[in-house]
Design an enzyme around this catalytic site. Sequence first.
Site, mmCIF file in Angstrom:
data_model
loop_
_atom_site.group_PDB
_atom_site.id
_atom_site.type_symbol
_atom_site.label_atom_id
_atom_site.label_comp_id
_atom_site.label_asym_id
_atom_site.label_seq_id
_atom_site.Cartn_x
_atom_site.Cartn_y
_atom_site.Cartn_z
ATOM 1 N N LYS A 64 0.865 -1.183 0.000
ATOM 2 C CA LYS A 64 0.000 0.000 0.000
ATOM 3 C C LYS A 64 0.897 1.227 0.000
ATOM 4 C CE LYS A 64 -4.558 0.707 0.353
ATOM 5 N NZ LYS A 64 -5.646 -0.115 -0.171
ATOM 6 N N GLY A 94 -23.390 3.305 -2.080
ATOM 7 C CA GLY A 94 -22.411 4.056 -2.864
ATOM 8 C C GLY A 94 -22.013 3.272 -4.095
HETATM 9 P P1 NAD Z 1 -18.647 4.819 -1.429
HETATM 10 O O1 NAD Z 1 -18.033 5.927 -0.666
HETATM 11 O O2 NAD Z 1 -18.905 4.996 -2.878
HETATM 12 O O3 NAD Z 1 -20.032 4.367 -0.754
HETATM 13 C C1 NAD Z 1 -20.213 4.308 0.635
HETATM 14 C C2 NAD Z 1 -21.664 4.714 0.892
HETATM 15 O O4 NAD Z 1 -21.932 4.516 2.286
HETATM 16 C C3 NAD Z 1 -21.950 6.179 0.583
HETATM 17 O O5 NAD Z 1 -23.127 6.272 -0.196
HETATM 18 C C4 NAD Z 1 -22.135 6.805 1.965
HETATM 19 O O6 NAD Z 1 -23.035 7.894 1.939
HETATM 20 C C5 NAD Z 1 -22.678 5.631 2.749
HETATM 21 N N1 NAD Z 1 -22.486 5.700 4.199
HETATM 22 C C6 NAD Z 1 -21.417 6.138 4.895
HETATM 23 N N2 NAD Z 1 -21.621 5.993 6.208
HETATM 24 C C7 NAD Z 1 -22.849 5.438 6.350
HETATM 25 C C8 NAD Z 1 -23.626 5.025 7.466
HETATM 26 N N3 NAD Z 1 -23.171 5.147 8.718
HETATM 27 N N4 NAD Z 1 -24.837 4.493 7.248
HETATM 28 C C9 NAD Z 1 -25.303 4.352 5.981
HETATM 29 N N5 NAD Z 1 -24.611 4.733 4.882
HETATM 30 C C10 NAD Z 1 -23.401 5.251 5.076
HETATM 31 O O7 NAD Z 1 -17.677 3.562 -1.183
HETATM 32 P P2 NAD Z 1 -17.647 2.214 -2.017
HETATM 33 O O8 NAD Z 1 -16.581 2.293 -3.047
HETATM 34 O O9 NAD Z 1 -19.022 1.810 -2.401
HETATM 35 O O10 NAD Z 1 -17.094 1.202 -0.902
HETATM 36 C C11 NAD Z 1 -17.930 0.768 0.142
HETATM 37 C C12 NAD Z 1 -17.122 -0.055 1.120
HETATM 38 O O11 NAD Z 1 -16.553 -1.180 0.445
HETATM 39 C C13 NAD Z 1 -15.942 0.689 1.747
HETATM 40 O O12 NAD Z 1 -15.745 0.207 3.049
HETATM 41 C C14 NAD Z 1 -14.778 0.264 0.870
HETATM 42 O O13 NAD Z 1 -13.550 0.343 1.566
HETATM 43 C C15 NAD Z 1 -15.138 -1.168 0.574
HETATM 44 N N6 NAD Z 1 -14.553 -1.682 -0.665
HETATM 45 C C16 NAD Z 1 -14.792 -1.059 -1.836
HETATM 46 C C17 NAD Z 1 -14.233 -1.574 -2.999
HETATM 47 C C18 NAD Z 1 -14.494 -0.933 -4.328
HETATM 48 O O14 NAD Z 1 -14.253 -1.582 -5.373
HETATM 49 N N7 NAD Z 1 -14.992 0.303 -4.379
HETATM 50 C C19 NAD Z 1 -13.422 -2.723 -2.942
HETATM 51 C C20 NAD Z 1 -13.222 -3.359 -1.712
HETATM 52 C C21 NAD Z 1 -13.792 -2.823 -0.570
#
Ligand code: NAD
Length: 351
Positions: free
Chosen positions: A80, A182
């Site tokens: 990382k 999200g």
């Molecule tokens: P994102 O920021 O696009 O979406 C997260 C969503 O959660 C947002 O809509 C936000 O408003 C909402 N949110 C935040 N706090 C909240 C709460 N307390 N209650 C309800 N909703 C809440 O992020 P993402 O890319 O969709 O990733 C989501 C999770 O998955 C993260 O933890 C990320 O680390 C993990 N992740 C993502 C990927 C990827 O490909 N994007 C890969 C592996 C892991």
Amino acid sequence: MTVFNSPHYDGHELISFKHDARSGLRAIVAIHNSNLGPALGGCRMYPYLNDDDALDDVLRLSKGMTYKSALAGLPLGGGKAVIIGDPSKMKSRDLLLAMGGFIEDLGGRYITAEDSGTTVSDLKVIAERTSYVSGVMEGGRFGGDPSPYTAQGVFYGIKAALKFKHGSDQLFGVRVAVQGAGAVGRHLISLLIGEGAVVFVADVNPRNAELARQAGATIVTCDEVLGFSADVLAPCAMGAAINSCTVENIQAGIIAGAANNQLASDAQGDRLLQRGILYAPDFVINAGGISDVYYQRAEGSSASTSAHIARIADSLLEIFARSIASNVSTARVAERLAEERFLLKKRVEAA
Ligand code: NAD
């Protein structure tokens, strides 16, 4: 700053620090383990309060990548990068070019990708100074955003958990509560509704909640979603959703979602086992994204990426079975399985 005494130091192979006075770059790259291949992991830019916080983050996240790639069956190690600074104020072309030079100097031991605070456009600038970048290919399906693939993996994981717990992976009529609509959550919601699941969604962002509603989900409040009466809970927002306060209120029989670090500590995994709740370890079920990033770099086809992601279900079924057989939490079983893979490789080579 303490390096070797950091609570997150775990025998990391390499920790490299860079300061470029001209651009203001202050960055750290950590390579946790590269027994299985070059260390791949995102480049995060964040306004850390101090250097120790940045170091802890890069140590913790790089270790997580070793485990994730090992369990995803990818020929990759864990690494990382973190850039210390507010991306909205400090990010500049010069800073990104300096970051590219830093990565190039590591000679391919670390391959970078997008993470919070960096975008595909940023990676394209970094790629002007180094070829050790993934997720920047132009054209076709390679848009750089791995979230549809992460969602696909979570979808397969939910079906595997249903099959293990109930003997059928049919989603029709299954109630799924999704926390966070999200990038990943929204794709997951579409996949679930497409197979007839009844989906309940909570999001702190009203716009994302509204988009989920338009896709066919029912909106619930953020306070109620974790304890909602559903068959499956899919945490897709922030880490530590399952903590000492929330773990007793969970009603779903299965927890399977995308969020990283869903358990505040291993104790929550133990408690879920005691309560008979089947937990799909986050670093196993959310590996669709890293698989996509790997195949982007390997220039594999969309079909090969999807076929690889489908194997997430097999890994989970193995972990679930071992957990039941040993009465050890799925999270601990998954960690041991990953260690078997990346440590065994080294022992076999040494023999
Ligand atoms: P994102 O920021 O696009 O979406 C997260 C969503 O959660 C947002 O809509 C936000 O408003 C909402 N949110 C935040 N706090 C909240 C709460 N307390 N209650 C309800 N909703 C809440 O992020 P993402 O890319 O969709 O990733 C989501 C999770 O998955 C993260 O933890 C990320 O680390 C993990 N992740 C993502 C990927 C990827 O490909 N994007 C890969 C592996 C892991």
